[in-house]
Design a protein around this motif. Structure first.
Motif, PDB file in Angstrom:
ATOM      1  N   GLU A  98       0.960 -44.964   0.650  1.00 31.48           N
ATOM      2  CA  GLU A  98       1.687 -44.938  -0.629  1.00 31.48           C
ATOM      3  C   GLU A  98       1.949 -43.479  -1.053  1.00 31.48           C
ATOM      4  O   GLU A  98       3.049 -43.129  -1.496  1.00 31.48           O
ATOM      5  N   VAL A  99       0.932 -42.645  -0.866  1.00 34.54           N
ATOM      6  CA  VAL A  99       1.084 -41.231  -1.237  1.00 34.54           C
ATOM      7  C   VAL A  99       2.115 -40.566  -0.326  1.00 34.54           C
ATOM      8  O   VAL A  99       2.975 -39.793  -0.784  1.00 34.54           O
ATOM      9  N   VAL A 100       2.058 -40.889   0.979  1.00 36.83           N
ATOM     10  CA  VAL A 100       3.018 -40.316   1.929  1.00 36.83           C
ATOM     11  C   VAL A 100       4.448 -40.650   1.497  1.00 36.83           C
ATOM     12  O   VAL A 100       5.345 -39.799   1.499  1.00 36.83           O
ATOM     13  N   LYS A 101       4.649 -41.912   1.087  1.00 41.91           N
ATOM     14  CA  LYS A 101       5.981 -42.354   0.655  1.00 41.91           C
ATOM     15  C   LYS A 101       6.467 -41.522  -0.546  1.00 41.91           C
ATOM     16  O   LYS A 101       7.607 -41.072  -0.605  1.00 41.91           O
ATOM     17  N   VAL A 113       4.896 -35.961   7.456  1.00 46.61           N
ATOM     18  CA  VAL A 113       5.370 -35.532   6.129  1.00 46.61           C
ATOM     19  C   VAL A 113       4.933 -34.094   5.837  1.00 46.61           C
ATOM     20  O   VAL A 113       5.654 -33.320   5.220  1.00 46.61           O
ATOM     21  N   SER A 114       3.725 -33.714   6.320  1.00 48.56           N
ATOM     22  CA  SER A 114       3.250 -32.330   6.123  1.00 48.56           C
ATOM     23  C   SER A 114       4.138 -31.381   6.909  1.00 48.56           C
ATOM     24  O   SER A 114       4.480 -30.287   6.446  1.00 48.56           O
ATOM     25  N   ALA A 168       7.854 -36.056  15.556  1.00 52.90           N
ATOM     26  CA  ALA A 168       8.531 -35.403  14.418  1.00 52.90           C
ATOM     27  C   ALA A 168       9.759 -36.209  14.012  1.00 52.90           C
ATOM     28  O   ALA A 168      10.482 -36.739  14.847  1.00 52.90           O
ATOM     29  N   ARG A 169      10.022 -36.278  12.684  1.00 52.04           N
ATOM     30  CA  ARG A 169      11.156 -37.040  12.181  1.00 52.04           C
ATOM     31  C   ARG A 169      12.471 -36.315  12.482  1.00 52.04           C
ATOM     32  O   ARG A 169      12.519 -35.081  12.521  1.00 52.04           O
ATOM     33  N   GLN A 170      13.523 -37.077  12.651  1.00 53.34           N
ATOM     34  CA  GLN A 170      14.824 -36.522  12.984  1.00 53.34           C
ATOM     35  C   GLN A 170      15.271 -35.475  11.951  1.00 53.34           C
ATOM     36  O   GLN A 170      15.736 -34.399  12.297  1.00 53.34           O
TER      37      GLN A 170
END
Length: 769
Positions: A661-664, A700-701, A742-744
């Motif tokens: 939830e925090v990540v979101k 996310v970091s 890693a995210r795009q």
């Protein structure tokens, strides 16, 4: 512009003297029985060096609080076979009977003792041992030197009933002082018979009897063929005095000035008296009549004055009696008289209160022996510096520094001097001041703060320090400045304005300095002091500059300094953080400073478990939505959480809120920020951000770190592109682009950062060859 003495570097002699005095054991001396200093047996020093060592020693003890005086210092000069003394100047409590006694075998030529109140009649006996060589002697302000202790009973039991009493020595004279020409007995104790004391002196050339009341000075005529200088400052004169002075036809310097505030004087100066001096004292080159009331008008009516340019020619003098002078005087003292404001004054140098030149001449002439006059002159200089522009800045600064050093314990001089320094060091004069001169200012300011706990002095000194580039210009006294400021802030009763300035200075001192400096200041109690100030403000429910500066200072001092971060947690810093958030929900600047500090704490792996509580994580998550201070609060909250996420799911030791939830919420926050935001932040190193790149445990970091770099290199490319390249960020970003986890959008952003830096490099390549 004139190259002033203070701009030239210290002479090698001065540097060596200073070094030897600060390291006596390692240079000239060894310690005998762990306590007494002894000169190495193979050392032989001429008077040029010995005089300097003694005079500098006295200066250091007086003006440098860090310098430790040595009990046995003067014994180093007890043997004329290895050390020679000729001309020495000793001051105040630094010198005692046993010190003079230690050097009694020396053939002194000049001995100046100024305000040495610890000297007693024992030292009169020591003076006799110099009698065959002394040419010049000053006992100015040595108010106890004619007193000896007498035990009336002589037996031990009686001592308990009748302790020793001070008795005036009446039988001492200057018998045997055959070479003595120059003598200063200023502020001599009442009861000593000056005439008897001086009678044996055959041919006095200069005599100073400042502050002594003598009804009969007829005995002065015995030196009418030799006396060239006579000072009778603050002596109440009479017609008899004037008649005697007029007979001293060899006089070149006459000073009958007075402090017009000190007491009621019956004597008034007249035109006739000045005429008498001009007619009889034909060799006069210097006259001081400061502080006198003129009984009748001795000025030339303005319509008879030759107008045009001001002239120092006696023939044009606005003061009638001085028209009889053969040539202009070298010096004329008119301070606090109506005469100093006249147009034509026949003297090259005039002390007075009319303009800057006269005021500076007054400070220069009176500093050494007349602090009561000097403080009023400095007050006038303060007004000139505040209202007009000082035209002789360097001279003014040097004179004020000298006065502050000379009269460290004089409240009036410390108050007026520190106020004048504030105006003389402000930015408009900055270009005219050398590093050396500015360092001297800092030294006297710190001396003032140290020896004076008085509110005005403390405030003036703190304000003056604000005129300097901090921390650069204060770094040579770094530890001392911090100790003094913390001392001010730790006082239980505190003046609000001083507190505000001191916290501001503390904050500036820990901004942009090396980590070892920050650690040292942390150990001095800096973190504890700031938290105490915050605690006090919380109790008063006040969020003012002191509160904001205190959090800002904590943010600065914890930057990449784990010890200080740990101290913050140990002293209940988190409790205060939560209380401040609750008490001041609208204070954006405060939130930014607090979150910046917590970002520093979160960078320390060992301390992160202490942030892992439901309460803290909820607070940080809620602050992600904050729009306070642009993006700063949201950005810093996200930074704190990014470091916590980096420790992986197994470090998430709480049930609520859930990690996902925090990540979101973190993703949502980062996507809401404007990439072109101007920033309220200053990175000295990217290391804490770069360590979040090569990992797959918390994408996310990774994204927060990449966003931070992209924002900084695009908005402040000149500063941050070179830093990122220097710290090896480019290969880390390239590796991250290849990572599957890693995210795009993170990879897209990383490519833009790399592109930005390579464009920057190309644009700034030197193609001039």
């Amino acid at each position: 512009s004139l190259k002033m003495a203070s701009d030239s570097p210290e002479s090698l002699m001065a540097l060596c003297t200073d070094y030897c005095l600060r390291n006596l054991e390692g240079t000239l001396c060894y310690l005998l029985d762990n306590e007494t200093l002894r000169l190495h047996p193979d050392i032989f020093l001429p008077s040029e060096i010995c005089d300097k060592l003694v005079n500098e020693y006295v200066e250091l003890v007086k003006t440098d609080s860090i310098f430790e005086p040595h009990e046995s210092f003067f014994t180093l000069f007890s043997d004329p076979r290895s050390t020679r003394l000729a001309r020495i100047h000793l001051r105040e409590h630094i010198v005692q009977d046993q010190d003079l006694e230690a050097i009694r075998k020396q053939d002194l030529i000049e001995l100046y003792l100024t305000n040495c109140e610890k000297l007693t009649a024992k030292s009169l006996q020591t003076l006799v041992s110099f009698s065959h060589t002394l040419i010049s002697l000053s006992l100015f302000g040595c108010c106890n030197i004619f007193y000896e202790e007498e035990n009336p009973g002589g037996c031990e039991d009686d001592c308990l009933v009748n302790p020793t009493r001070q008795v005036l020595v009446k039988d001492f004279t200057f018998e045997g002082f055959s070479r003595l020409r120059i003598l200063n007995l200023g502020r001599l104790i009442e009861g000593v018979n000056v005439e008897t004391l001086l009678r044996p002196l055959a041919s006095l050339a200069a005599l100073d009897l400042s502050g002594i009341q003598l009804n009969d000075v007829g005995f002065l005529t015995q030196w009418k063929d030799s006396l060239v200088s006579l000072v009778l400052y603050n002596m109440d004169l009479s017609e008899e005095h004037i008649q005697v002075i007029a007979q001293l036809h060899k006089l070149r310097h006459l000073d009958i000035s007075r402090d017009h505030l000190s007491s009621y004087y019956k004597f008034k100066l007249t035109r006739r008296v000045l005429n008498l001096f001009v007619e009889n004292l034909v060799n006069l080159t210097s006259l001081d009549i400061s502080g006198h009331t003129m009984l009748e008008n001795c000025t030339i009516p303005s319509m008879e004055e030759k107008m045009g340019q001001t002239s120092i020619e006696p023939a044009k003098s606005s003061i009638a009696p001085f028209r009889g002078l053969k040539r202009p005087l070298q010096f004329l003292g008119l301070f606090e008289t109506s005469l100093c404001r006249l147009t034509h004054i026949p003297a090259y140098k005039v002390s007075g209160d009319k303009n800057e030149e006269q005021v500076l001449n007054a400070i220069e002439a009176y500093t050494e022996h007349r602090p009561e006059i000097t403080s009023r002159a400095i007050n006038l200089l303060f007004d000139i510096a505040r209202i007009e522009r000082c035209s002789q800045l360097l001279r003014a600064l040097q004179l004020v520094i000298t006065a502050l050093k000379c009269h460290k314990d004089d409240k009036n001089i410390q108050v007026t001097g520190s106020a004048a320094l504030f105006y003389l060091t402000n930015s408009e004069y900055r270009m005219e001041q050398s590093v050396k001169l500015r360092r001297q200012v800092i030294q006297v300011v710190l001396n003032g703060m140290e020896s004076y706990q008085e509110v005005t002095v403390q405030r003036n000194c703190c304000l003056t320090l604000c005129n300097f580039s901090i921390p650069e210009e204060l770094e040579f006294q770094y530890r001392r400045v911090n100790e003094l400021l913390l001392n001010i802030l730790n006082q239980s009763r505190q003046d609000e304005s001083i507190q505000r300035i001191a916290v501001h200075l503390c904050n500036a001192l820990v901004c942009q300095v090396d980590n070892d400096h920050k650690e040292a200041v942390g150990k001095m109690g800096f973190v504890m002091t700031m938290l105490k100030l915050i605690q006090k403000k919380l109790a008063d429910k006040t969020c003012d500059q002191v509160m904001e500066f205190s959090w800002s200072a904590l943010w600065n001092i914890t930057d990449e300094t784990p010890d200080n971060c740990e101290m913050f947690l140990n002293y209940s810093g988190m409790k205060l953080f939560l209380e401040c958030l609750k008490e001041f929900p609208e204070k954006q600047e405060l939130h930014r400073n607090m979150l910046g500090l917590l970002g520093n704490v979160a960078e320390v792996k060992e301390l992160r478990p202490q942030l892992m509580t439901s309460q803290f994580i909820s607070v940080f998550s809620n602050l992600l939505e904050s729009k306070a201070d642009g993006i700063e609060v949201s950005y810093n909250a996200c930074g704190v959480l990014s470091h916590i996420m980096f420790d992986g799911p197994e470090a998430w030791g709480i049930c609520e809120p859930h990690r996902e939830e925090v990540v979101k919420r973190m993703w949502a926050a980062i996507q809401s920020w404007d990439i072109n935001s101007r920033r309220n932040i200053n990175y000295r190193s990217f290391e804490p951000i770069l360590r979040l790149l090569p990992q797959g445990i918390s994408p996310v970091s990774q994204h927060w770190a990449t966003w931070a770099l992209y924002n900084l290199v695009s908005v402040y490319s000149d500063k941050y592109c070179p830093l990122l390249i220097k710290e090896g960020g480019i290969p880390l970003l390239k590796d991250m682009i290849k990572m599957a986890s890693a995210r795009q959008e993170t990879k897209e952003m990383a490519r833009k950062v790399i592109e930005h830096c390579s464009n920057f490099k190309e644009e700034n390549m030197d193609t001039s060859r």
